[in-house]
Every structure is written in C-alpha cells, then in structure tokens.
Motif scaffolding. Structure first.
Motif, PDB file in Angstrom:
ATOM      1  N   ASP A 108      21.092  15.444  39.900  1.00  0.00           N
ATOM      2  CA  ASP A 108      21.017  16.902  39.857  1.00  0.00           C
ATOM      3  C   ASP A 108      21.359  17.650  40.787  1.00  0.00           C
ATOM      4  OD1 ASP A 108      19.972  16.134  37.232  1.00  0.00           O
ATOM      5  OD2 ASP A 108      17.761  16.169  37.934  1.00  0.00           O
ATOM      6  N   GLU A 109      21.048  17.489  42.153  1.00  0.00           N
ATOM      7  CA  GLU A 109      21.277  18.088  43.348  1.00  0.00           C
ATOM      8  C   GLU A 109      22.838  17.974  43.487  1.00  0.00           C
ATOM      9  OE1 GLU A 109      18.952  15.758  43.081  1.00  0.00           O
ATOM     10  OE2 GLU A 109      17.100  17.009  43.559  1.00  0.00           O
ATOM     11  N   LYS A 110      23.476  17.031  43.186  1.00  0.00           N
ATOM     12  CA  LYS A 110      24.968  16.842  43.466  1.00  0.00           C
ATOM     13  C   LYS A 110      25.482  17.754  42.494  1.00  0.00           C
ATOM     14  CE  LYS A 110      25.198  12.274  45.319  1.00  0.00           C
ATOM     15  NZ  LYS A 110      23.849  11.881  45.504  1.00  0.00           N
ATOM     16  N   ARG A 111      25.327  17.769  41.340  1.00  0.00           N
ATOM     17  CA  ARG A 111      26.085  18.658  40.257  1.00  0.00           C
ATOM     18  C   ARG A 111      25.474  20.053  40.576  1.00  0.00           C
ATOM     19  NH1 ARG A 111      24.369  19.074  34.680  1.00  0.00           N
ATOM     20  NH2 ARG A 111      25.943  20.366  34.496  1.00  0.00           N
ATOM     21  N   SER A 112      24.319  20.469  41.147  1.00  0.00           N
ATOM     22  CA  SER A 112      24.166  21.849  41.460  1.00  0.00           C
ATOM     23  C   SER A 112      25.083  22.285  42.416  1.00  0.00           C
ATOM     24  CB  SER A 112      22.631  21.762  41.930  1.00  0.00           C
ATOM     25  OG  SER A 112      21.917  21.548  40.776  1.00  0.00           O
ATOM     26  N   ALA A 191      32.130   9.692  32.043  1.00  0.00           N
ATOM     27  CA  ALA A 191      32.322  11.038  31.775  1.00  0.00           C
ATOM     28  C   ALA A 191      31.298  12.150  32.432  1.00  0.00           C
ATOM     29  CB  ALA A 191      32.188  11.392  30.348  1.00  0.00           C
ATOM     30  N   MET A 192      30.205  11.634  32.601  1.00  0.00           N
ATOM     31  CA  MET A 192      29.027  12.537  33.598  1.00  0.00           C
ATOM     32  C   MET A 192      29.619  12.863  34.740  1.00  0.00           C
ATOM     33  SD  MET A 192      25.697  10.629  32.195  1.00  0.00           S
ATOM     34  CE  MET A 192      24.576  11.561  33.002  1.00  0.00           C
ATOM     35  N   VAL A 193      30.127  11.976  35.537  1.00  0.00           N
ATOM     36  CA  VAL A 193      30.580  12.326  36.793  1.00  0.00           C
ATOM     37  C   VAL A 193      31.932  12.826  36.915  1.00  0.00           C
ATOM     38  CG1 VAL A 193      31.418  10.827  39.067  1.00  0.00           C
ATOM     39  CG2 VAL A 193      29.348   9.913  37.654  1.00  0.00           C
ATOM     40  N   ALA A 194      32.661  12.459  35.871  1.00  0.00           N
ATOM     41  CA  ALA A 194      33.966  13.304  35.652  1.00  0.00           C
ATOM     42  C   ALA A 194      34.045  14.731  35.467  1.00  0.00           C
ATOM     43  CB  ALA A 194      35.190  12.662  34.831  1.00  0.00           C
ATOM     44  N   HIS A 195      32.780  15.400  34.687  1.00  0.00           N
ATOM     45  CA  HIS A 195      32.809  16.519  34.117  1.00  0.00           C
ATOM     46  C   HIS A 195      31.348  16.907  34.770  1.00  0.00           C
ATOM     47  CE1 HIS A 195      36.334  16.864  31.686  1.00  0.00           C
ATOM     48  NE2 HIS A 195      36.372  15.643  31.646  1.00  0.00           N
ATOM     49  N   PRO A 196      31.185  17.248  35.811  1.00  0.00           N
ATOM     50  CA  PRO A 196      29.910  17.941  36.521  1.00  0.00           C
ATOM     51  C   PRO A 196      29.757  19.537  35.792  1.00  0.00           C
ATOM     52  CG  PRO A 196      31.582  17.918  38.030  1.00  0.00           C
ATOM     53  CD  PRO A 196      32.111  17.480  37.209  1.00  0.00           C
ATOM     54  N   GLU A 197      30.655  19.998  35.443  1.00  0.00           N
ATOM     55  CA  GLU A 197      30.568  21.260  34.796  1.00  0.00           C
ATOM     56  C   GLU A 197      30.207  21.331  33.313  1.00  0.00           C
ATOM     57  OE1 GLU A 197      33.936  19.826  32.650  1.00  0.00           O
ATOM     58  OE2 GLU A 197      33.289  19.728  34.502  1.00  0.00           O
ATOM     59  N   ALA A 198      30.048  20.047  32.746  1.00  0.00           N
ATOM     60  CA  ALA A 198      29.522  19.911  31.211  1.00  0.00           C
ATOM     61  C   ALA A 198      27.989  19.602  31.322  1.00  0.00           C
ATOM     62  CB  ALA A 198      30.313  18.961  30.736  1.00  0.00           C
ATOM     63  N   GLU A 199      27.156  20.409  30.558  1.00  0.00           N
ATOM     64  CA  GLU A 199      25.630  20.224  30.642  1.00  0.00           C
ATOM     65  C   GLU A 199      25.296  19.230  29.310  1.00  0.00           C
ATOM     66  OE1 GLU A 199      21.592  20.810  31.399  1.00  0.00           O
ATOM     67  OE2 GLU A 199      23.347  21.382  32.308  1.00  0.00           O
ATOM     68  N   TRP A 200      26.366  18.909  28.716  1.00  0.00           N
ATOM     69  CA  TRP A 200      25.902  17.826  27.669  1.00  0.00           C
ATOM     70  C   TRP A 200      27.292  17.181  27.350  1.00  0.00           C
ATOM     71  CZ3 TRP A 200      21.174  17.316  25.798  1.00  0.00           C
ATOM     72  CH2 TRP A 200      20.359  18.353  25.624  1.00  0.00           C
ATOM     73  N   ILE A 201      26.895  15.678  27.242  1.00  0.00           N
ATOM     74  CA  ILE A 201      27.997  14.879  26.856  1.00  0.00           C
ATOM     75  C   ILE A 201      27.648  14.456  25.278  1.00  0.00           C
ATOM     76  CG2 ILE A 201      29.113  12.803  27.315  1.00  0.00           C
ATOM     77  CD1 ILE A 201      29.396  14.541  29.465  1.00  0.00           C
ATOM     78  N   TRP A 202      28.693  14.537  24.417  1.00  0.00           N
ATOM     79  CA  TRP A 202      28.400  14.344  22.767  1.00  0.00           C
ATOM     80  C   TRP A 202      29.254  13.157  22.541  1.00  0.00           C
ATOM     81  CZ3 TRP A 202      29.423  18.822  19.068  1.00  0.00           C
ATOM     82  CH2 TRP A 202      28.910  18.518  17.654  1.00  0.00           C
ATOM     83  N   TRP A 203      28.473  12.002  22.231  1.00  0.00           N
ATOM     84  CA  TRP A 203      29.158  10.923  21.813  1.00  0.00           C
ATOM     85  C   TRP A 203      29.331  10.844  20.390  1.00  0.00           C
ATOM     86  CZ3 TRP A 203      32.594   7.207  23.186  1.00  0.00           C
ATOM     87  CH2 TRP A 203      32.804   6.037  22.220  1.00  0.00           C
ATOM     88  N   ALA A 247      23.016   5.276  16.338  1.00  0.00           N
ATOM     89  CA  ALA A 247      23.317   5.387  17.782  1.00  0.00           C
ATOM     90  C   ALA A 247      24.940   5.728  17.718  1.00  0.00           C
ATOM     91  CB  ALA A 247      23.055   4.274  18.929  1.00  0.00           C
ATOM     92  N   GLY A 248      25.386   5.991  16.492  1.00  0.00           N
ATOM     93  CA  GLY A 248      26.992   6.360  16.632  1.00  0.00           C
ATOM     94  C   GLY A 248      27.045   7.686  16.911  1.00  0.00           C
ATOM     95  N   VAL A 249      26.162   8.507  17.001  1.00  0.00           N
ATOM     96  CA  VAL A 249      26.365  10.120  17.236  1.00  0.00           C
ATOM     97  C   VAL A 249      25.087  10.580  18.115  1.00  0.00           C
ATOM     98  CG1 VAL A 249      26.747  12.236  16.563  1.00  0.00           C
ATOM     99  CG2 VAL A 249      27.682  10.564  15.227  1.00  0.00           C
ATOM    100  N   PHE A 250      25.292  10.854  19.137  1.00  0.00           N
ATOM    101  CA  PHE A 250      23.967  11.435  20.223  1.00  0.00           C
ATOM    102  C   PHE A 250      24.649  12.450  21.040  1.00  0.00           C
ATOM    103  CE2 PHE A 250      25.131   7.368  21.992  1.00  0.00           C
ATOM    104  CZ  PHE A 250      25.431   7.492  23.443  1.00  0.00           C
ATOM    105  N   LEU A 251      23.689  13.211  21.488  1.00  0.00           N
ATOM    106  CA  LEU A 251      24.078  14.198  22.679  1.00  0.00           C
ATOM    107  C   LEU A 251      23.134  14.041  23.737  1.00  0.00           C
ATOM    108  CD1 LEU A 251      25.353  17.083  22.648  1.00  0.00           C
ATOM    109  CD2 LEU A 251      23.220  18.165  22.037  1.00  0.00           C
ATOM    110  N   ILE A 252      23.640  13.923  24.865  1.00  0.00           N
ATOM    111  CA  ILE A 252      22.812  13.320  26.113  1.00  0.00           C
ATOM    112  C   ILE A 252      23.060  14.160  27.297  1.00  0.00           C
ATOM    113  CG2 ILE A 252      24.614  11.644  26.886  1.00  0.00           C
ATOM    114  CD1 ILE A 252      22.263   9.992  27.975  1.00  0.00           C
ATOM    115  N   ARG A 253      22.078  14.949  27.731  1.00  0.00           N
ATOM    116  CA  ARG A 253      22.230  15.990  29.053  1.00  0.00           C
ATOM    117  C   ARG A 253      22.868  15.133  30.202  1.00  0.00           C
ATOM    118  NH1 ARG A 253      19.744  20.801  29.341  1.00  0.00           N
ATOM    119  NH2 ARG A 253      18.227  20.100  27.644  1.00  0.00           N
ATOM    120  N   ASN A 254      23.752  16.046  30.808  1.00  0.00           N
ATOM    121  CA  ASN A 254      24.274  15.505  32.283  1.00  0.00           C
ATOM    122  C   ASN A 254      23.220  15.713  33.298  1.00  0.00           C
ATOM    123  OD1 ASN A 254      25.956  14.380  34.159  1.00  0.00           O
ATOM    124  ND2 ASN A 254      27.729  15.994  33.750  1.00  0.00           N
TER     125      ASN A 254
END
Length: 457
Positions: A108-112, A191-203, A247-254
């Motif tokens: 969280d600190e690294k993203r901020s 994807a979470m590391v590659a996209h720190p600008e994204a709040e959500w990752i949507w699989w 688990a085929g569709v889910f939204l997870i916070r970065n």
C-alpha cells in the motif's frame, strides 16, 4: 564671332502646370505613407520583443480546432503517459518481483509513493479498473475454438472501450506449474505490480461475456471490501458446497490484503508439495466436489469457510445481480429481454424515450445507460422468474469452447448455439452505435438501421 549680349531685363519664371502640382502631391503622399508604415512596423517589432506572448503567430494550415464548451472546459488532460520521473520507486528495488511465491511487503505504501510521483494518475484513481483475461498458449483443439475465443475477447474489448477500462490479455503461463484454472493467480499478481495506477483488477474468464454493455459495476457498494465474487454465503458456510461461489469472474483490490490473500490462495496450487494433500482436504470439506484435485474455486470457498475470521470481512459474495451468471438459465430468456427493451423505445410522444433512442457517439454511451434506468424499475434486478433486465455477465462454464470437451450434462450443440446467441445479443448493443444490428440473435448477418429506430423499422 561675338555672341549677342543678354537682355538687361530678367525673364519672368514659367507658371507651373496643374499636372506638375498633382505629381508633386502624389510623391509627397507616398513618401509620408511609406514612412508611417515603416514606423508602425518598427513599433510592432519592438513590442513583440517586449511582450512575446501578446500575439500568436497566424496559422495558415488547414487544421480546425474544435470549439470549447462555454459551460464546462476540461482543464484536466488526464494521465500523462509520457512522464516517468527519475524518483526511486519500488520498481528500482531488485528484491521485488512479479512472481507468486515471493510476497510483497508494504504494498500500500509502495503504491501510494508511485502515485505521488505520478500525480496525473490521481484523478479517478479510486475507480480505475484493469480487466485481465486470457487463454492457453497453444491453439485450440476445437476447430471453432479459436474463433469463439476471438469473439469472447472482442466482447470484452467492446465493454472496456465503452467504459474506459484498460484490458490485459494473457496467453502465457507466468508460472510453469500453475496451469489450467490456477494460471489466473500468477497473472493477477503480476498485473497488480505492473499497474499500480489501477485500484481494481477484474478477472474475467475467457468463456464469460458481457451481455449488458451499459451496466457499470457498483463500486461504491464495495468500498469496504477487497474481493468481490459471485456466490452465496449460506451455501459455503452451512451447506458446504463447492458451487457456493464461482471463481471465473471476480474483482480484487490492488492492495496489501490482496497480495497476502493471493499467496494464501496459491498455497493450495500444483506448484506446492502439498498439492495432493490439499485435494484430499478440499474434498473432505466439500462433499459435493466433483473431482479429487485441488482447484481454485474450492480453494477460495475453503478460505472463506475455514479462515473466515482472517479473510471473510473483506470478501463480498455478490448475489443481487448477474455479476457472473450461469449460461443455461440465461440464454433462453434473451429473446424476451430484447423484445422488452425494444418495447420501451417504441413508445411515441414521450420526450424521455425519444432521448433514449437518439443516435449518439459511442463515447457517451454511459449517459444513455443512465437514461434507461428510469424505464427498468419494473424489470426486476438480478435473479428471479419474471425478471427481464439484461444479465450483466453470462458465463459458459462447462462448455469448454477451446478444447470442446464440454460437460456431458449438456450437448455440444447447446453450448455452441448458446454462445452464438449470447454473443450476437451483446454485439447488437455495440453495433447499434455504428448503425447496424443482427436481425436476430441467431443470425450473424447484418442490416442497417433506419433513422429513429425502432419506431421506424
């Protein structure tokens, strides 16, 4: 020879003619105007050095600048994609990796910190979504499998374009031992590391598609949660069913919570020495589990059930609408839904309906989705007999479009026909912005739309 002497009387001067006077005045006038022009040119030149921004150079090109709105002028240019300051961030840490099995601390600190160094990404950061999907690296065994996956992918591209989401499609195994349904976890972690600008990752699984192109995720509803998945708590906690969620569709916070959760989830995967043991544990816990191997869906249900105090308060089991809907109960309703939506737009004499069917640019489609909500109050919401609202996501679980090895509880023909129907149903919502539609959900041909459709058809 002696020259004659000059006269002693001086000769009178000749009187100037009118032509001579006019010529003199013209010459003087031209000299005056020339001097005045040179003086003016000198003043302009001096002034341009003193105040260089007071005037702009004339543009003799043919580029037309669109006029700005008098009411609202957008001063925010959006994220600056060409700026990456030299300030050190987590990307400069050689210990940080993109791989599952290498936990990240203080995420969280690294993203901020990264967002602090990239302020242009600040606006809208809380709702920024990266959709992630993918398929296997090799070609499909099913002869029409690659075509079907292409159409499923196009559907996701359409939805993301309409709603301004980024999309990452992966067709490589980011962990050599995590394949099949486990392959998604390493991709999401990277994807979470590659996209720190994204709040959500949507699989979104490759065999799931959007059948309501206007619906937007109710992110405000999930502001206190980090993982949103389609499911029912009582089926997991009381009935102990492995189908209590999908688990085929889910939204997870970065965020750090999600980083830790992914590590715990992946701990049941095939890359671990306890993989077979986990298969036994999951089958003992969920008696209706259909196969002995440890899988991602049952593993997720296990974490909710057995580690409830650690994870469950941040997990939202969504069952109010088709966050992910079972295709077999959806496909048969699509014709009736189409007719219901068309009936709304056929109404004449209603200004709100006229506005709803107005032709418009695809970029402003979200506004028309908001307009439509007024007319869907009687449509029901989510599940239930009689609901005619468009299902948000239709998931062809069990159909296996790539391999063709569909579940034997339904025929291959029902899978392929259902896919075509759902894909055309969704495609019509997009193609209408381009002036065309499929005549029906089972017809892949196109026909142009007349003005004021569907009043004129």
């Amino acid at each position: 020879m002696v020259s004659p002497e000059p006269s002693s009387h001086p000769q009178p001067m000749s009187k100037p003619s009118l032509r001579a006077k006019a010529s003199s005045w013209l010459t003087d006038g031209l000299l005056f105007l020339g001097g005045a022009f040179l003086a003016l040119l000198l003043l302009i030149t001096i002034w341009s050095f003193i105040n260089p921004n007071s005037t702009s150079a004339p543009n003799f090109g043919r580029t037309v600048t669109p006029p700005q709105s008098n009411s609202v002028r957008h001063s925010d240019p959006g994220p600056n994609l060409q700026s990456d300051p030299p300030d050190r961030t987590f990307y400069d840490d050689p210990e940080l990796t993109y791989s599952i099995g290498n936990p990240v601390k203080n995420w969280d600190e690294k993203r901020s910190q990264w967002l602090l160094h990239h302020p242009s990404f600040g606006a809208g950061a809380a709702e920024r979504i990266l959709m992630v999907t993918g398929s296997q690296p090799s070609a499909c065994k099913n002869p029409i499998g690659d075509h079907l996956l292409l159409r499923f992918f196009k559907n996701k591209v359409d939805y993301c374009r309409i709603h301004g989401h980024d999309l990452f499609y992966n067709n490589a195994f980011l962990h050599p031992e995590m394949k099949s349904y486990w392959a998604k976890i390493p991709v999401i972690r990277a994807a979470m590391v590659a996209h720190p600008e994204a709040e959500w990752i949507w699989w979104v699984d490759s065999d799931a598609l959007f059948t309501d192109m206007e619906f937007k995720l109710p992110l405000e509803k999930y502001k206190s949660h980090n993982l949103i998945v389609h499911g029912w708590a009582h089926l997991i906690l009381d009935t102990h069913s492995w189908t209590g969620l999908n688990a085929g569709v889910f939204l997870i916070r970065n965020c750090q919570w999600s980083m830790d959760f992914l590590e715990a989830w992946a701990g049941m995967g095939p890359q671990t020495p306890d993989y077979e043991k986990w298969g036994e544990t999951l089958r003992e816990t969920f008696k209706d589990k259909a196969f002995p191997e440890s899988d991602d869906q049952t593993g997720l249900a296990y974490l909710i059930y057995k580690e409830n105090e650690k994870w469950a308060d941040r997990i939202y089991l969504e069952s109010d609408y088709y966050f992910e809907g079972y295709w077999a109960e959806i496909v048969g309703t699509l014709d009736n839904i189409t007719e219901k939506y068309t009936e709304i737009e056929r109404r004449e004499g209603d200004e709100d309906v006229a506005r709803l069917r107005r032709r418009h640019a695809e970029k402003v489609s979200e506004q028309y989705g908001a307009f439509r909500e007024k007319f869907l109050k009687d449509a029901g919401f989510g599940y239930g007999v009689g609901s005619w609202r468009r299902p948000f996501v239709t998931h062809f679980t069990g159909c296996q479009p790539c391999s063709g090895d569909h579940n034997q509880m339904y025929s291959g023909e029902s899978c392929w026909d259902g896919m075509q129907k759902a894909l055309n149903f969704a495609d019509n919502q997009v193609l209408r912005k381009y002036g065309f539609v499929h005549p029906s959900a089972v017809d892949s041909s196109l026909e142009p739309l007349p003005f004021n459709y569907p009043v004129v058809s």
